[in-house]
Design a protein around this motif. Sequence first.
Motif, PDB file in Angstrom:
ATOM      1  N   THR A  42      -8.234  -3.251  -5.912  1.00  0.00           N
ATOM      2  CA  THR A  42      -8.810  -2.378  -5.037  1.00  0.00           C
ATOM      3  C   THR A  42      -8.396  -0.869  -5.682  1.00  0.00           C
ATOM      4  O   THR A  42      -7.079  -0.781  -5.684  1.00  0.00           O
ATOM      5  CB  THR A  42      -8.890  -2.477  -3.778  1.00  0.00           C
ATOM      6  OG1 THR A  42      -9.484  -3.901  -3.330  1.00  0.00           O
ATOM      7  CG2 THR A  42      -9.904  -1.396  -3.176  1.00  0.00           C
ATOM      8  N   ILE A  93       0.731  -1.213   0.003  1.00  0.00           N
ATOM      9  CA  ILE A  93       0.144   0.069  -0.132  1.00  0.00           C
ATOM     10  C   ILE A  93       0.912   1.286   0.013  1.00  0.00           C
ATOM     11  O   ILE A  93       0.791   2.309  -0.533  1.00  0.00           O
ATOM     12  CB  ILE A  93      -0.992   0.107   1.055  1.00  0.00           C
ATOM     13  CG1 ILE A  93      -2.089   1.309   0.853  1.00  0.00           C
ATOM     14  CG2 ILE A  93      -0.253   0.101   2.565  1.00  0.00           C
ATOM     15  CD1 ILE A  93      -3.146   0.914   1.722  1.00  0.00           C
ATOM     16  N   ILE A  96      -4.362  -0.875  -5.896  1.00  0.00           N
ATOM     17  CA  ILE A  96      -3.556  -1.446  -5.046  1.00  0.00           C
ATOM     18  C   ILE A  96      -4.069  -2.998  -5.036  1.00  0.00           C
ATOM     19  O   ILE A  96      -5.120  -3.284  -5.278  1.00  0.00           O
ATOM     20  CB  ILE A  96      -3.619  -1.173  -3.537  1.00  0.00           C
ATOM     21  CG1 ILE A  96      -4.760  -1.404  -2.784  1.00  0.00           C
ATOM     22  CG2 ILE A  96      -2.848  -0.073  -3.279  1.00  0.00           C
ATOM     23  CD1 ILE A  96      -4.849  -1.237  -1.458  1.00  0.00           C
ATOM     24  N   GLN A  97      -3.011  -3.999  -4.824  1.00  0.00           N
ATOM     25  CA  GLN A  97      -3.495  -5.436  -4.671  1.00  0.00           C
ATOM     26  C   GLN A  97      -3.931  -6.010  -3.331  1.00  0.00           C
ATOM     27  O   GLN A  97      -2.860  -5.690  -2.445  1.00  0.00           O
ATOM     28  CB  GLN A  97      -2.432  -6.211  -5.374  1.00  0.00           C
ATOM     29  CG  GLN A  97      -2.792  -7.723  -5.635  1.00  0.00           C
ATOM     30  CD  GLN A  97      -3.889  -8.167  -6.520  1.00  0.00           C
ATOM     31  OE1 GLN A  97      -3.965  -7.436  -7.554  1.00  0.00           O
ATOM     32  NE2 GLN A  97      -4.808  -8.795  -6.407  1.00  0.00           N
ATOM     33  N   THR A  98      -5.101  -6.473  -3.130  1.00  0.00           N
ATOM     34  CA  THR A  98      -5.549  -6.637  -1.651  1.00  0.00           C
ATOM     35  C   THR A  98      -5.517  -8.528  -1.779  1.00  0.00           C
ATOM     36  O   THR A  98      -5.940  -8.763  -2.780  1.00  0.00           O
ATOM     37  CB  THR A  98      -6.690  -6.207  -1.390  1.00  0.00           C
ATOM     38  OG1 THR A  98      -7.613  -6.548  -1.954  1.00  0.00           O
ATOM     39  CG2 THR A  98      -6.460  -4.514  -1.288  1.00  0.00           C
ATOM     40  N   THR A 106      -8.262  -9.747  -1.471  1.00  0.00           N
ATOM     41  CA  THR A 106      -9.568 -10.228  -2.138  1.00  0.00           C
ATOM     42  C   THR A 106      -9.540  -9.505  -3.640  1.00  0.00           C
ATOM     43  O   THR A 106     -10.526  -9.608  -4.194  1.00  0.00           O
ATOM     44  CB  THR A 106     -10.770  -9.472  -1.276  1.00  0.00           C
ATOM     45  OG1 THR A 106     -10.454  -8.038  -1.334  1.00  0.00           O
ATOM     46  CG2 THR A 106     -10.869  -9.741  -0.025  1.00  0.00           C
TER      47      THR A 106
END
Length: 166
Positions: A156, A134, A149-151, A153
Amino acid sequence: MEEKNYITPAGHERLRAELLALLDVERPKIVEIVHWAASNGDRSENGDYIYGKKRLREIDRRIRFLNKRLEFAVVVDNAARISGEQDADQVFFGATVTYCPTGGPNHAKEENITIVGVDEVDLEQGHVSWVSPIAKALIKARIGDCVRIQTPTGPTEIEILDVQYR
């Protein structure tokens, strides 16, 4: 060569204070206990001696670690951004960022994080490392920007609402 250890002035002071406490208080106290325990005779069954030596090794290990971290520390002072001399609406090391996801279940839920050094991470306080995903996504972004950003889930998108330097 070690990688630079970026750190805030407050984080640097905390590491220094811990190192000095270990060197000036904790270690001499344990050395005194080990000396006393050694003078009691048989060391193989002397709990004070065995525990004291173990604790001394732990303290020495921590002292070496702190010395190494402080040796490569680069203190990042944001005084110019705080005073307004430099652009304070862009995200850099030491920034406290307010953001919210633009979609998904947490849509419009504001979050705050502060970008700090790897030795200062405290997720309960919202302090994330500058090498975290982040933080890497937010660095150099400005108020009003949307970053992806890669989360866990999935991807996002978040919108930066505010940037502050303290």
